[in-house]
Each structure stands twice: as C-alpha cells, then as structure tokens.
Enzyme design. Structure first.
Site, PDB file in Angstrom:
ATOM      1  CG  ASN A   8      -1.711   1.238   1.418  1.00 34.79           C
ATOM      2  OD1 ASN A   8      -1.761   2.074   0.505  1.00 34.79           O
ATOM      3  ND2 ASN A   8      -2.350   1.376   2.563  1.00 34.79           N
ATOM      4  CD1 TRP A   9       3.615   1.167  -2.830  1.00 35.46           C
ATOM      5  CD2 TRP A   9       4.046   2.635  -4.470  1.00 35.46           C
ATOM      6  NE1 TRP A   9       4.616   0.642  -3.603  1.00 35.46           N
ATOM      7  CE2 TRP A   9       4.901   1.523  -4.622  1.00 35.46           C
ATOM      8  CE3 TRP A   9       4.133   3.675  -5.386  1.00 35.46           C
ATOM      9  CZ2 TRP A   9       5.839   1.431  -5.648  1.00 35.46           C
ATOM     10  CZ3 TRP A   9       5.061   3.591  -6.423  1.00 35.46           C
ATOM     11  CH2 TRP A   9       5.908   2.483  -6.544  1.00 35.46           C
ATOM     12  CE  LYS A  10      -0.070   3.180   4.811  1.00 41.60           C
ATOM     13  NZ  LYS A  10       0.079   3.242   6.261  1.00 41.60           N
ATOM     14  CG  HIS A  95      -5.681   1.945   5.387  1.00 42.91           C
ATOM     15  ND1 HIS A  95      -5.238   2.856   6.315  1.00 42.91           N
ATOM     16  CD2 HIS A  95      -4.669   1.063   5.188  1.00 42.91           C
ATOM     17  CE1 HIS A  95      -3.990   2.537   6.644  1.00 42.91           C
ATOM     18  NE2 HIS A  95      -3.620   1.457   5.987  1.00 42.91           N
ATOM     19  CD  GLU A  97      -2.698   5.489   6.870  1.00 44.91           C
ATOM     20  OE1 GLU A  97      -2.715   5.499   5.626  1.00 44.91           O
ATOM     21  OE2 GLU A  97      -1.742   5.024   7.537  1.00 44.91           O
ATOM     22  CD  GLU A 163      -3.218  -2.404   7.344  1.00 42.71           C
ATOM     23  OE1 GLU A 163      -2.181  -2.708   6.750  1.00 42.71           O
ATOM     24  OE2 GLU A 163      -3.766  -1.299   7.216  1.00 42.71           O
ATOM     25  N   GLY A 169       2.992   2.234  10.823  1.00 40.68           N
ATOM     26  CA  GLY A 169       3.996   3.285  10.703  1.00 40.68           C
ATOM     27  C   GLY A 169       4.750   3.594  11.988  1.00 40.68           C
ATOM     28  CB  SER A 201       5.508  -2.021  11.965  1.00 40.16           C
ATOM     29  OG  SER A 201       5.165  -0.679  12.279  1.00 40.16           O
ATOM     30  N   GLY A 222       3.004  -1.164   4.210  1.00 41.42           N
ATOM     31  CA  GLY A 222       3.017   0.256   3.898  1.00 41.42           C
ATOM     32  C   GLY A 222       4.420   0.717   3.535  1.00 41.42           C
ATOM     33  N   GLY A 223       5.073   1.390   4.474  1.00 41.74           N
ATOM     34  CA  GLY A 223       6.379   2.006   4.237  1.00 41.74           C
ATOM     35  C   GLY A 223       7.387   1.124   3.520  1.00 41.74           C
TER      36      GLY A 223
END
Ligand code: 13P
Length: 239
Positions: A8-10, A95, A97, A163, A169, A201, A222-223
């Site tokens: 997930n590149w957000k 998600h 977010e 999640e 993150g 993470s 993610g990251g």
C-alpha cells in the site's frame, strides 16, 4: 492458502516511481516461485501507467479506495468501475487512515466493498483496533464489530487485512501470540478460502516470522513496500 503480499503506497509515488518497480522486477526475476500473489496499490494517478507498463510481470495492481457508486456528481472520487477500467484487480477499503481522515463507517466500508465486487475487483477490507482499545482489552469486540459491519453479505470474493492502528507506521508490532489469536478469531468469522492478511510495520526483519504464523495468509505492507529491496525481501519471506 496461497499467500498475498500487498504493498500500500498510500499518498506516495510519482511517474518516476516506475523505476522502483523496474528495480523490484529485477530483484525478483528468477527468484520468486509463482506460488504467491503480489499486489501493488499505488496512488490512483499511477494505476493506469503501472497496469500498462507491468501487466505481464506477474503482479497485480490495486486501488486504495473507491466510491460506492459507479458514476455521478462526486467531485474528486473514483469508482470501482474506473479502477477496473484502469487495470486494477483489487482495491483496499476501510483502511484506518480513511476511517480516521474521512470518517468512514462500517456501513460505508461495506458499500465500497460491494461496489468493488460489482466492478469485478476483490476488496481488501481493513479492520483493527486502536491502542486505547487494546489496552482496554476490547480488541476482539472492536474487530468483531468491524467484520460484522463491513463484509458484504453476498457470495463475492474478498480479503481481510488485520491492521492494528497502533502498529501502522510506528515500528511496533503485536506479539506472535497476539497476531495468532486475532487471526484465529477472524478466521472463525469469515468463510473458507478468505485470506486474512496482517498489516502494521511489516519489514524484512520480521516478515518471515509474521508470515509463518498460522492463519496469516499474507501481508499488507506500507512504508517497506516503497523500497524495492525491502519489498522484494518481504515477498521472498512468504512460504
Ligand atoms: P506500515 O507498513 O508503514 O506500518 O503501514 C501499514 C499499512 O497501513 C498498510 O496498509
């Protein structure tokens, strides 16, 4: 079950990110058995480009959100049909977010998941508790309610991503036992064949351990999915 490793590149990535995918393909070439599914969910602006450039490279492209309607007066929104038309096969819905930034309720998430199925996409429905909810011992109650409220009632295909909000993150992850317990809980609430991913993470140093937990059928990353080396290492860690 066939593992799904999803990135997930957000809100990250420009057209120059094509080079990061080329690097990923180079790193994976010849070294990844085709017994796992790989998915990249870039921002909507890159879906068409990635789908055109990389359609034969053995991985799928997905969106990060969709509107519940197929078209209409909803400035700035994107429908599941549009994502499918641009080359997406999956879409992340609910998600944390989006639930936090855009006030998305379980009901809204279910409508988006149904829209995804209507358009021929597989929705990845995200659930997870906050730190305060876990500290209060309410994580199963929260996740159970999210599942009950967000999963479409029909027969269509879907994926669940667990999640925990406090693990996203932050570099923090639940213990192996806590992940196993929650995934067993979720497993019991979804029908056979539904994959349950872990997200929060995930990185090269913990991927093998997390991906070997019973009832963990992949990861939503993610990251670490933004860096070709890290994402390649996580893809390789799937058994
Ligand atoms: P991080 O891997 O950066 O913690 O993000 C997880 C996530 O939110 C994936 O959807």
């Amino acid at each position: 079950m066939r593992p799904l490793i999803a990135g997930n590149w957000k809100m990250n990535g420009l057209s120059s990110s094509v080079r990061e995918i080329e690097k990923l393909i180079g790193l994976l070439s010849g070294s990844v058995p085709d017994d796992r599914d790989i998915l990249i969910c870039p921002p909507a602006t890159l879906i068409g480009l990635f789908a055109t450039e990389f359609s034969d490279e053995g991985f799928a492209i997905g969106g990060q959100d969709c509107h519940a309607k197929a078209s209409g007066p909803h400035t700035g929104d994107i429908s599941a049909e549009m994502l499918a038309d641009a080359g997406a096969a999956f879409v992340i819905v609910g998600h944390s977010e989006r639930r936090a930034d855009h006030g998305e309720t379980d009901e809204a998430v279910r409508a988006k998941a149904e829209a995804a199925q209507r358009a021929g996409l597989v929705p990845i429905i995200c659930v997870g508790e906050t730190e305060a909810q876990r500290k209060a011992g309410k994580e199963k109650e929260i996740v159970g309610a999210q599942l009950a409220g967000s999963i479409p009632s029909g027969e269509g295909d879907y994926v669940i991503a667990y999640e925990p909000v406090w693990a996203i993150g932050t570099g923090l992850t639940p213990t192996t036992r806590d992940i196993a317990e929650m995934h067993a809980f979720i497993r019991a609430k979804v029908r056979d064949g539904v994959r349950v991913l872990y997200g929060g993470s995930v990185k090269p140093s913990n991927a093998e351990e997390i991906l070997s937990i019973v009832n963990v059928h992949g990861a939503l990353v993610g990251g670490a999915s933004l860096k070709a080396e890290d994402f390649a290492a996580i893809i390789r860690a799937a058994k």
